[in-house]
Scaffold this active site. Structure first.
Site, mmCIF file in Angstrom:
data_model
loop_
_atom_site.group_PDB
_atom_site.id
_atom_site.type_symbol
_atom_site.label_atom_id
_atom_site.label_comp_id
_atom_site.label_asym_id
_atom_site.label_seq_id
_atom_site.Cartn_x
_atom_site.Cartn_y
_atom_site.Cartn_z
ATOM 1 N N VAL A 50 35.865 -34.738 113.854
ATOM 2 C CA VAL A 50 35.798 -36.139 113.463
ATOM 3 C C VAL A 50 35.908 -36.973 114.736
ATOM 4 O O VAL A 50 36.339 -36.482 115.778
ATOM 5 C CB VAL A 50 36.914 -36.532 112.472
ATOM 6 C CG1 VAL A 50 36.707 -35.844 111.125
ATOM 7 C CG2 VAL A 50 38.296 -36.223 113.034
ATOM 8 N N SER A 51 35.539 -38.246 114.622
ATOM 9 C CA SER A 51 35.482 -39.093 115.812
ATOM 10 C C SER A 51 36.801 -39.760 116.156
ATOM 11 O O SER A 51 37.054 -40.067 117.316
ATOM 12 C CB SER A 51 34.395 -40.174 115.634
ATOM 13 O OG SER A 51 33.127 -39.576 115.470
#
Length: 216
Positions: A65-66
């Site tokens: 995920v970012s």
């Protein structure tokens, strides 16, 4: 103890997995040490491990995920990957990353690339293609193909339109650039950041309008 039996560190290296993975396999009953000393030192039959590695090398699952506020999504990816591999009966190692899909220096990604280049895995499993990288995933897939490593993408779904991919790419670029500017606390950089956000909003609106015209 003869040379036939090796300790857990050597066993992990032989199979191309971490020591923690071997401990998890022991707890789950997937791979039990052949012997244990009174002090708890684990010993594995090297001949069995060689045959095991040839028959079914470790599967690597990669999740990313970012940002920190997407932890719930990271947990969902992990659960999906674990359930998928369990259903297939694959032994696997999970590698997780937190960072932009444009960042090639993430710790988990570096570990994954090393295993691919050393051919220390049989397959790579992803929930979605873009969880690997925003740009450059095809290059990693090419390395896998050259090494005979299988690529499994659980959710292929419908391919996004050109406009949707372009909007996602623009937002990813701006997110990275904005994060760097935000760390520079001068008024000049903050003003530039606000102007940049306005430009992004306009680009996204233009892309949406273009897509609407095409559909109509």
């Amino acid at each position: 103890m003869t040379d036939k039996f090796i300790k857990i560190g050597a066993a992990a290296k032989l199979l191309g997995v971490s020591i923690d993975t071997l401990r998890k396999w022991e707890l789950s009953g997937e791979l039990i040490p052949d012997r244990k000393s009174q002090a708890g030192t684990r010993f594995y039959d090297s001949s069995k491990l060689i045959n095991l590695g040839d028959a079914d090398s470790s599967t690597i699952c990669y999740a990313r995920v970012s940002s920190h506020d997407q932890k719930a999504d990271l947990d969902r990816q992990q659960a999906m990957l674990e359930a998928y591999c369990a259903a297939k009966g694959w032994k696997f190692e999970l590698i997780k990353d937190l960072g932009s899909g444009m960042n090639y220096r993430k710790k988990g990604l570096q570990k994954l690339l090393e295993k691919i280049l050393r051919k220390q895995t049989k397959r790579l499993v992803l929930t979605h293609k873009d969880r690997l990288l925003r740009f450059g995933a095809e290059l990693v897939f090419s390395f896998c193909e050259l090494q005979g490593i299988e690529i499994v993408i659980i959710n292929k779904g419908e391919q996004p339109s050109f406009e949707e991919e372009l909007a996602q790419d623009v937002l990813e670029i701006i997110t990275v650039f904005s994060a760097r500017l935000y760390g520079l606390r001068s008024k000049k950089h903050k003003k530039l950041l606000l102007g940049l956000q306005e430009e992004v909003d306009q680009v996204v609106r233009n892309i949406d309008n273009h897509a609407t015209r095409i559909q109509n």
